[in-house]
Each structure stands twice: as C-alpha cells, then as structure tokens.
Design a protein around this motif. Structure first.
Motif, PDB file in Angstrom:
ATOM      1  N   ARG A  82      39.843  43.616  -3.792  1.00 47.99           N
ATOM      2  CA  ARG A  82      40.707  42.310  -3.710  1.00 47.99           C
ATOM      3  C   ARG A  82      41.399  42.873  -3.385  1.00 47.99           C
ATOM      4  O   ARG A  82      42.128  41.229  -2.461  1.00 47.99           O
ATOM      5  CB  ARG A  82      40.169  42.458  -5.372  1.00 47.99           C
ATOM      6  CG  ARG A  82      39.236  42.117  -6.016  1.00 47.99           C
ATOM      7  CD  ARG A  82      39.505  41.644  -7.779  1.00 47.99           C
ATOM      8  NE  ARG A  82      37.744  41.198  -8.004  1.00 47.99           N
ATOM      9  CZ  ARG A  82      37.552  41.093  -9.191  1.00 47.99           C
ATOM     10  NH1 ARG A  82      38.821  41.069  -9.626  1.00 47.99           N
ATOM     11  NH2 ARG A  82      36.651  40.029  -9.559  1.00 47.99           N
ATOM     12  N   ALA A 141      43.385  40.506  -0.190  1.00 47.49           N
ATOM     13  CA  ALA A 141      44.575  39.440  -0.637  1.00 47.49           C
ATOM     14  C   ALA A 141      45.832  39.609   0.672  1.00 47.49           C
ATOM     15  O   ALA A 141      46.350  39.352   0.660  1.00 47.49           O
ATOM     16  CB  ALA A 141      45.368  40.116  -2.352  1.00 47.49           C
ATOM     17  N   GLU A 142      46.083  40.976   0.960  1.00 49.49           N
ATOM     18  CA  GLU A 142      46.979  41.166   2.108  1.00 49.49           C
ATOM     19  C   GLU A 142      46.517  40.511   3.233  1.00 49.49           C
ATOM     20  O   GLU A 142      46.874  39.656   4.367  1.00 49.49           O
ATOM     21  CB  GLU A 142      46.776  42.793   2.458  1.00 49.49           C
ATOM     22  CG  GLU A 142      47.651  44.168   1.012  1.00 49.49           C
ATOM     23  CD  GLU A 142      49.059  43.045   1.129  1.00 49.49           C
ATOM     24  OE1 GLU A 142      49.718  43.059   2.398  1.00 49.49           O
ATOM     25  OE2 GLU A 142      49.870  42.855   0.130  1.00 49.49           O
TER      26      GLU A 142
END
Length: 224
Positions: free
Chosen positions: A191, A195-196
């Motif tokens: 996750r 997200a990055e």
C-alpha cells in the motif's frame, strides 16, 4: 458518406486525394508490418500497447483504434478476440508475460533483505507501463469495480501472500513478533508503494529502503 466541405475526410477534396495517394504508397509497408507478427507475438504486442495507452490516456480514453495503431496492427485483430476495451484490459492484466505473474519469493536470509527484494521488485514493475497502467484503475474504483477487483487479485493479493510467508519465516528466526503475522500488516508495504507511485509518479530505490527501515521493521519487531 461525404465529410464536411473542405474537410480532409471529404473524398472529393484535394487533401483527401493526397492522403489517399500517400496511404496507397505506404500500404505495402504497413501490410508487411501488420502481418509480420502472429499468434503469441501479436498478442504480446497488443497487451503491451494496451498498457501503454491506458497509462497515457486513462480508461475512459481507451479505444481499439488507438491500441491497434500503437501495436502496429489492424482493429480487426482486436475485435476478433475481445468485445470491449475492458475485456482486453482484463486479459492483459492476467497474462503471465505482459501482465502480472506470480512474484518470486526471495531468500536473502534476513527479513530486511527479503522485504527490500520484494518491495523493490514491486516498485520496479509499477514503474513500467504495465504498472503505470494500474493508476487509472485504482483511482476509478467506483466506476470500474471489476477492473479494480482484478488488480487486487492479480497484483495486490499475491504480494500480500508472499509478505505473510516472509513474516512467518521471520518469526522462526526471532525477527518478528508473531502477533504481526496478519494480512493487515502484510498489506502495509504494498500500500505504501502504491501511495508513493500515486503521489510522485515514480518510486526511487531509496524510498523502498526508507519504507522498510523506518516503518516495516519497527512495526513487526519483537516486543522486548
């Protein structure tokens, strides 16, 4: 059917005649290019073109004519096998070569090494066209739930299962608290990589190290 007056689609216009002559002169080359690849080679080219187009235009802009042009083939090659762009995307995601095969389980001897190897490989895949193509699917979950579910099944869950296995092995080595061997904890790394990618568009190697050293290892460390 005639185009608008003065439009190049009007067959009577000089521009259309010029375009027709130019297309005719290129026809042998195009025909040779389109018939050069068959079978699995053509399918792979179509899948790769699908990912590249999806990453560029998003799902709403995805169309067979754009994919065919990028793959160097005719639209008929697509229509014969897939009814809609969504069906083609699902097939491309599931393909073991062009899409997302089963991740390799590392065996570096330490949890840190295994985490870096797994999440680093995941980050590199997401930086390829097939990985960047996931963003439109992840950010349009409500509009394309079937595609989102396929991303979960083919990409997220396999990595989560590998991480769970790594955590169990790490418990035996005394590196991990047994209470941390849960699907929720195993999902933290993937996750954060996602997200990055969504925040920055790319995932530098040092970011993978930071996620492992600053978040994951302290999170699962045995309680003293």
């Amino acid at each position: 059917m005639n185009g608008l007056p003065g439009d190049s689609t009007d067959p009577a216009s000089p521009a259309a005649a010029e375009d027709g002559a130019r297309d005719a002169s290129r026809a042998p080359a195009l025909a040779g290019r389109r018939t050069r690849r068959r079978g699995s080679a053509l399918t792979l080219a179509i899948y790769e073109a699908t990912f590249e187009e999806l990453a560029t235009t998003g799902f709403e802009g995805l169309a067979f004519d754009k994919i065919a042009a990028r793959a160097g083939t005719g639209k008929s090659a697509l229509y014969r096998r897939w009814s809609t762009p969504a069906e083609l995307v699902l097939a491309a995601l599931a393909d073991p070569v062009a899409g997302f095969g089963t991740p390799v389980i590392p065996d570096t001897g330490t949890l840190r090494g295994d985490l870096i190897a797994t999440l680093g490989a995941f980050a590199r895949v997401l930086d390829e066209p097939r990985g960047r193509a996931l963003l439109p699917l992840l950010t349009r979950r409500a509009r394309h739930p079937e595609l989102f579910a396929q991303v979960q099944r083919l990409v997220t869950l396999p990595n989560q299962k590998i991480l769970l296995s790594m955590l169990r092995v790490a418990v035996d080595r005394g590196e991990t608290d047994p209470r941390c061997v849960t699907p929720r904890v195993a999902s933290v790394g993937p996750r954060m990589i996602f997200a990055e990618l969504m925040a920055k568009g790319t995932i530098p190697e040092e970011e993978v190290y930071a996620i492992v050293d600053e978040i994951l290892l302290p999170l699962v460390a045995p309680q003293r």
